[in-house]
Scaffold this motif. Structure first.
Motif, PDB file in Angstrom:
ATOM      1  N   GLU A   1      -3.490  -3.936 -11.800  1.00 18.47           N
ATOM      2  CA  GLU A   1      -2.523  -3.564 -12.971  1.00 18.47           C
ATOM      3  C   GLU A   1      -3.126  -3.807 -14.306  1.00 18.47           C
TER       4      GLU A   1
ATOM      5  N   TYR B   1      -4.251  -4.224  -5.402  1.00 12.84           N
ATOM      6  CA  TYR B   1      -3.683  -3.414  -6.577  1.00 12.84           C
ATOM      7  C   TYR B   1      -4.121  -3.999  -7.748  1.00 12.84           C
TER       8      TYR B   1
ATOM      9  N   TYR C   1      -5.320   1.135  -6.566  1.00 11.88           N
ATOM     10  CA  TYR C   1      -5.597   0.342  -5.327  1.00 11.88           C
ATOM     11  C   TYR C   1      -7.101   0.487  -5.058  1.00 11.88           C
TER      12      TYR C   1
ATOM     13  N   SER D   1       0.869  -1.369   0.024  1.00 12.26           N
ATOM     14  CA  SER D   1       0.158  -0.196   0.061  1.00 12.26           C
ATOM     15  C   SER D   1       0.929   1.211   0.121  1.00 12.26           C
TER      16      SER D   1
END
Length: 298
Positions: free
Chosen positions: A120, A118, A145, A108
């Protein structure tokens, strides 16, 4: 007597004509139209969309090829957020994927709060037969996030390829980044064009803003908001081998308030509109544009 009557009728006619003309000007200035202004080139070869809500996304998704692709990327299939995966067949041999990957172990950014998993975003060109990776790239601007203030929605691939010249098809992407807030009214749709020459992936147009909202609200009907909406077309003229991109912009400002007699606030709903035009030209590597974050009314 006849001359006097004629002059009176002529005056009434001119007055009515003037009123009609003024009314038409008001309608033209405030109509939510994305028509390209008169100074833009008249000849347009290919309309991509008139406004962002007209975008038709690709519905292709070859799950068996996706599984091969993920395996070749050395990623566990369980880490894929399948609802945020998009794909399109680039040609008979190649397919393009946008893959959203969940990283539960990512650190984080803040030690004071739990920002969650998270996410991507990865772009991948693969061989249609076996999912072999031909080119891949992670878009660092779209990583987020899950509990952050700003989030990136699913990246949509436009249904049809965009032909930038007779021999260069491009894949068009649209991604919305938005505020996770009920009070702060912010979102931005970003538009990207990708090409692939068999070896290399190229972002010839990267994150051009096609829709932007910015404002604030009390959550109960009172707000100030400015919205940018664009239309995208291709000209029949070329610069450095690729068609020029024509952008029509309309900025809309709305100031609304609910009546509050106790605090002496009157009900209102004011609307203002401004239109602009922009032409993007290819410099040999990418389409050039300057990031413009200026509000036109706020």
């Amino acid at each position: 007597m006849k001359i006097k009557t004629y002059l009176i009728l002529s005056g009434i006619f001119l007055f009515l004509y003037s009123c009609g003309k003024n009314e038409k000007q008001i309608i033209d200035e405030n109509a939510p139209s994305l028509a390209v202004q008169s100074e833009s080139p008249k000849s347009v070869e290919q309309l991509i969309f008139k406004k962002s809500e007209d975008i038709v996304p690709s519905e292709e998704l070859n799950l068996s090829l996706l599984k091969k692709t993920v395996e070749n990327l050395n990623i566990k299939y369980s880490r894929i957020k399948i609802e945020d995966v998009s794909s399109i067949r680039y040609n008979d041999e190649v397919t393009f994927f946008v893959i959203c990957i969940i990283d539960k172990n990512a650190q984080s950014k803040s030690s004071e709060e739990d920002l969650g998993n998270y996410y991507e975003r990865k772009y991948v060109f693969v061989n249609n037969a076996d999912g072999k990776i031909l080119a891949e790239e992670t878009d660092q601007h779209l990583g987020y996030y899950e509990n952050e203030g700003l989030r990136a929605a699913k990246t949509y691939i436009l249904k049809d390829l965009i032909h930038l010249n007779e021999n260069t098809p491009a894949i068009a992407l649209s991604t919305e980044v938005y505020s996770n807030s009920r009070v702060v009214m912010y979102s931005e749709d970003k538009f990207t064009l990708l090409t692939f020459d068999g070896k290399e992936m190229k972002k010839v147009l990267y994150e051009y803003p096609i829709r932007l909202t910015n404002g604030d609200s009390n959550g109960a009907g009172t707000y100030q908001i400015e919205t940018l909406e664009t239309g995208i077309s291709l000209s029949d003229s070329q610069t450095n081998g690729l068609y020029d991109v024509l952008v029509s912009k309309i900025f809309t400002y709305e100031d609304a308030a609910e009546e509050d007699l106790e605090n002496d606030i009157q009900k209102k709903n004011d609307l203002k509109v401004k239109k602009e035009f922009q032409k993007l030209q290819f410099d040999g590597k990418r389409y050039l544009f300057k990031k413009d974050d200026r509000n036109r009314f706020l």
